[in-house]
Design an enzyme around this catalytic site. Structure first.
Site, PDB file in Angstrom:
ATOM      1  N   ALA A   1       0.853  -1.190   0.000  1.00 18.38           N
ATOM      2  CA  ALA A   1       0.000   0.000   0.000  1.00 18.38           C
ATOM      3  C   ALA A   1       0.891   1.242   0.000  1.00 18.38           C
ATOM      4  O   ALA A   1       2.083   1.161   0.299  1.00 18.38           O
ATOM      5  CB  ALA A   1      -0.935   0.019   1.204  1.00 18.38           C
ATOM      6  N   PHE A   2       0.295   2.381  -0.330  1.00 18.37           N
ATOM      7  CA  PHE A   2       1.104   3.591  -0.477  1.00 18.37           C
ATOM      8  C   PHE A   2       1.813   3.992   0.805  1.00 18.37           C
ATOM      9  O   PHE A   2       2.779   4.722   0.789  1.00 18.37           O
ATOM     10  CB  PHE A   2       0.225   4.753  -0.981  1.00 18.37           C
ATOM     11  N   LYS A   3       1.324   3.496   1.936  1.00 20.48           N
ATOM     12  CA  LYS A   3       1.895   3.948   3.203  1.00 20.48           C
ATOM     13  C   LYS A   3       3.361   3.553   3.363  1.00 20.48           C
ATOM     14  O   LYS A   3       4.105   4.210   4.087  1.00 20.48           O
ATOM     15  CB  LYS A   3       1.043   3.439   4.350  1.00 20.48           C
ATOM     16  N   ASP A   4       3.775   2.507   2.660  1.00 23.47           N
ATOM     17  CA  ASP A   4       5.189   2.125   2.709  1.00 23.47           C
ATOM     18  C   ASP A   4       6.099   3.248   2.218  1.00 23.47           C
ATOM     19  O   ASP A   4       7.219   3.389   2.694  1.00 23.47           O
ATOM     20  CB  ASP A   4       5.443   0.904   1.818  1.00 23.47           C
TER      21      ASP A   4
ATOM     22  N   LEU B   1       6.421   5.397   5.290  1.00 24.90           N
ATOM     23  CA  LEU B   1       6.813   4.779   6.562  1.00 24.90           C
ATOM     24  C   LEU B   1       8.185   4.131   6.505  1.00 24.90           C
ATOM     25  O   LEU B   1       8.909   4.109   7.506  1.00 24.90           O
ATOM     26  CB  LEU B   1       5.745   3.791   7.005  1.00 24.90           C
TER      27      LEU B   1
END
Ligand SMILES: *Cc1c(COP(=O)(O)O)cnc(C)c1O
Length: 466
Positions: A110-113, A116
Site C-alpha cells: 500500500a502507499f503507506k510504505d 513509513l
C-alpha cells in the site's frame, strides 16, 4: 526549517523534534513555519531524475538543519532502492486523459510504505544521535499498521504498539501485521471501531500516566515526516506529465486526509496542480465539508474500502489552519468545540481557501464496482477498491479534456482479493515478494474497546524490549 503546531501553544521544533514528537503537546499537528517554493527552472531541472534523487531534492528544504545533504541522499537511496519496482511509483496510462500512479510497490503493498519506510530510518537516525528510545502507539484501519510494523520491526531503539479494530481489517492486512515476529512489535485487536482506536492513541499522548514514563512517538499521518515523503510522488507524476509547463489533476482515495494534503503541499511548493479531488466512500464527511462547509461526524459504515472507513480526518486540521489564516488560537477553539459536539461549520476563509484547489467525489459500493470493471474491461488493469473510489471520482470530475487526471492507486489489488474478484471475476495473486503470508503463525492480543484497557496494556508491556 522550524515547525509550529496548528493549535498555537506547543513549542516550535526543528525537523528532528517534530519527527520524534508526532503529535504536538497542545493536541495540534506540526507544519513548517513557511512553505519552501521551487522556481519553474528548479522544477524543470528535476525532470528525469531517478526517484531517490528526486526525493532528496523535494525533502531537502524540510529537513534543513536536521540532516546533512549527503545523509538525506543516503537515506533516500536506501529506502527507495528497495521497492518492488525500479521506478518506485510508476505512472501508468489508462486512456487519453486518465492515469494511475501506482503507489503499492513497497513491502506491504500500500502507499503507506512510501512514507513509513522513510520514517523508520529517520527514527533510527535521530534516536541513535540522541541516545534515546521511542515507544510508538498507533491506530490502524489496516494499511498503516502493517506498513509501520514493517518499517520498525527489529529496530533497537523503537518499540511499537499497534491498535486495530478487531475483525474489521482484511485477512491480508491483519496477517501483514501479526505475522511479523519481532520482540519490539505488539499487535492489539480492540473491540471497537477505527475511530475508537484513534481516539485511544490521541488520549495516550495527552495522558500523564503514559507520557511521564514513556517517550511516545506517532506513525499515523499526524507525523509530519510522513506527509513530507508523500509530496515526492506528486512531483514525480507531475514532472512526467509536463510540469512546470502543464498542470494535472489528482484524484486521491482519502481517509485521514494525509495523502491528499501532501498534494496540497506540492502545490504550495510550486508544482502546478489543476485540482485535488478528495475521493471518499459513503463515509463522506469530507465530501460534505467541502460541498456544504458542514464538518460533522456520523457513525462509521463498513465498506469494501476499509482504509477509508473514517469519520474524523485528522489531517484536515492542517488544511483548515493553513487556508484559514494560520491562527493557532482560533484553531484550538474550533477543534475544542468539534471534540465536544462532533460537528463544526467551516469559516468563510476556510471554505474559500479549500475550494480554490479541492473538489470532492463520493463513490458507493455500486459505483466502486463499476470503476473496477471499467479499468479491467477497457484498460486491462486490475485495480483495488480504494483505487476504484479514486477512479470513480476522477471520472466524475468537471475538467477539460486536455487536463491529465492522475488517480492515486493506493493499494495492490491482492490486498482486497474478494472485492476485486466479485467485481471483475479475477482473483489477483499476491506478488511473490510478500512470501508465504498465509503459512506463518500470527501473534496478537484481544482487548476491550475502552481506553483504560488499551492504556493499561501499553503501560504494563512497554520496555520489555530492553
Ligand atoms: C490509508 C489509505 C487510504 C487513505 O489515505 P489517507 O492518507 O488516510 O487519506 C486510502 N487507500 C488506502 C489503500 C490506504 O491504505
Amino acid at each position: 526549517m522550524q515547525y509550529i503546531s496548528t493549535r498555537g501553544s506547543a513549542p516550535t521544533l526543528d525537523f528532528e523534534g517534530a519527527t520524534l514528537a508526532g503529535l504536538a503537546s497542545d493536541g495540534g499537528l506540526y507544519l513548517p513555519t513557511e512553505w519552501p517554493r521551487f522556481t519553474e527552472d528548479e522544477i524543470r531541472s528535476m525532470r528525469g531524475l531517478p526517484y531517490p534523487e528526486l526525493a532528496a531534492r523535494v525533502m531537502k528544504p524540510f529537513v534543513a538543519g536536521s540532516l546533512a545533504d549527503d545523509e538525506l541522499e543516503r537515506l533516500c537511496h536506501e529506502v527507495y532502492g528497495d521497492f518492488g519496482h525500479a521506478a518506485v511509483t510508476p505512472l501508468v496510462q489508462l486512456n487519453e486523459q486518465h492515469w494511475l500512479l501506482e503507489l503499492f510497490h513497497g513491502p506491504t503493498l500500500a502507499f503507506k510504505d512510501v512514507a513509513l519506510q522513510m520514517l523508520g530510518r529517520l527514527f533510527e537516525t535521530f534516536l541513535e544521535r540522541r541516545g534515546e528510545h521511542l515507544t510508538i502507539v498507533g491506530a490502524t484501519s489496516g494499511d498503516t499498521g502493517s506498513a509501520a510494523i514493517r518499517a520498525v520491526a527489529g529496530l533497537d531503539r523503537v518499540e511499537i504498539f499497534m491498535l486495530h479494530p478487531s475483525g474489521k481489517v482484511s485477512d491480508v492486512q491483519r496477517r501483514q501485521m501479526t505475522t511479523v515476529r519481532a520482540p519490539n512489535v505488539h499487535n492489539l485487536a480492540i473491540a471497537g471501531s477505527f475511530d475508537d482506536a484513534q481516539a485511544h492513541v490521541k488520549a495516550m499522548f495527552a495522558d500523564e500516566s503514559v507520557t511521564s514514563t514513556l517517550n511516545l512517538g506517532a506513525v499515523n499521518s499526524i507525523n509530519w515526516a510522513r506527509l513530507m515523503a508523500q509530496v515526492v510522488y506528486y512531483f514525480y507524476a507531475g514532472l512526467q506529465l509536463g510540469a512546470p509547463d502543464r498542470s494535472a489533476a489528482y484524484s486521491v482515495p482519502t481517509g485521514n486526509f494525509g495523502d491528499i494534503f501532501a498534494g496540497y503541499v506540492a502545490h504550495k511548493m510550486g508544482l502546478p496542480i489543476e485540482q485535488l479531488i478528495v475521493a471518499t466512500n459513503v463515509n463522506d464527511i469530507l465530501h460534505r465539508a467541502l460541498r456544504d462547509g458542514d464538518y460533522s461526524a456520523g457513525s462509521t459504515v463498513p465498506t469494501i474500502t476499509p482504509s477509508m472507513d473514517i469519520q474524523v480526518s485528522s489531517n484536515f486540521e492542517r488544511l483548515l489552519f493553513d487556508v484559514g489564516g494560520r491562527d493557532g488560537g482560533a484553531m484550538a477553539e474550533q477543534m475544542r468545540a468539534f471534540a465536544e459536539s462532533k460537528a463544526m461549520q467551516l469559516t468563510n476563509s476556510q471554505r474559500e481557501g479549500a475550494s480554490a484547489l479541492f473538489t470532492s467525489g463520493r463513490a458507493d459500493q455500486e459505483e466502486t464496482t463499476r470503476a473496477l470493471q471499467w479499468a479491467y474491461r477497457n484498460c486491462a488493469q486490475v485495480i483495488d477498491p480504494h483505487t476504484g473510489v479514486g477512479l470513480h471520482a476522477a471520472q466524475q470530475a468537471e475538467l477539460g479534456a486536455a487536463v491529465p487526471i492522475v488517480t492515486l492507486a493506493t493499494a495492490h489489488p491482492a490486498k482486497f482479493p474478494d472485492a476485486v474478484e466479485r467485481a471483475t471475476g479475477v482473483r489477483p495473486a499476491l506478488p511473490s515478494r510478500v512470501g508465504d503470508l498465509f503459512g506463518r503463525e500470527e501473534a496478537m492480543v484481544e482487548i476491550g474497546g475502552d481506553y483504560a484497557s488499551a492504556r493499561d496494556f501499553v503501560l504494563s508491556n512497554a520496555g520489555a524490549n530492553g
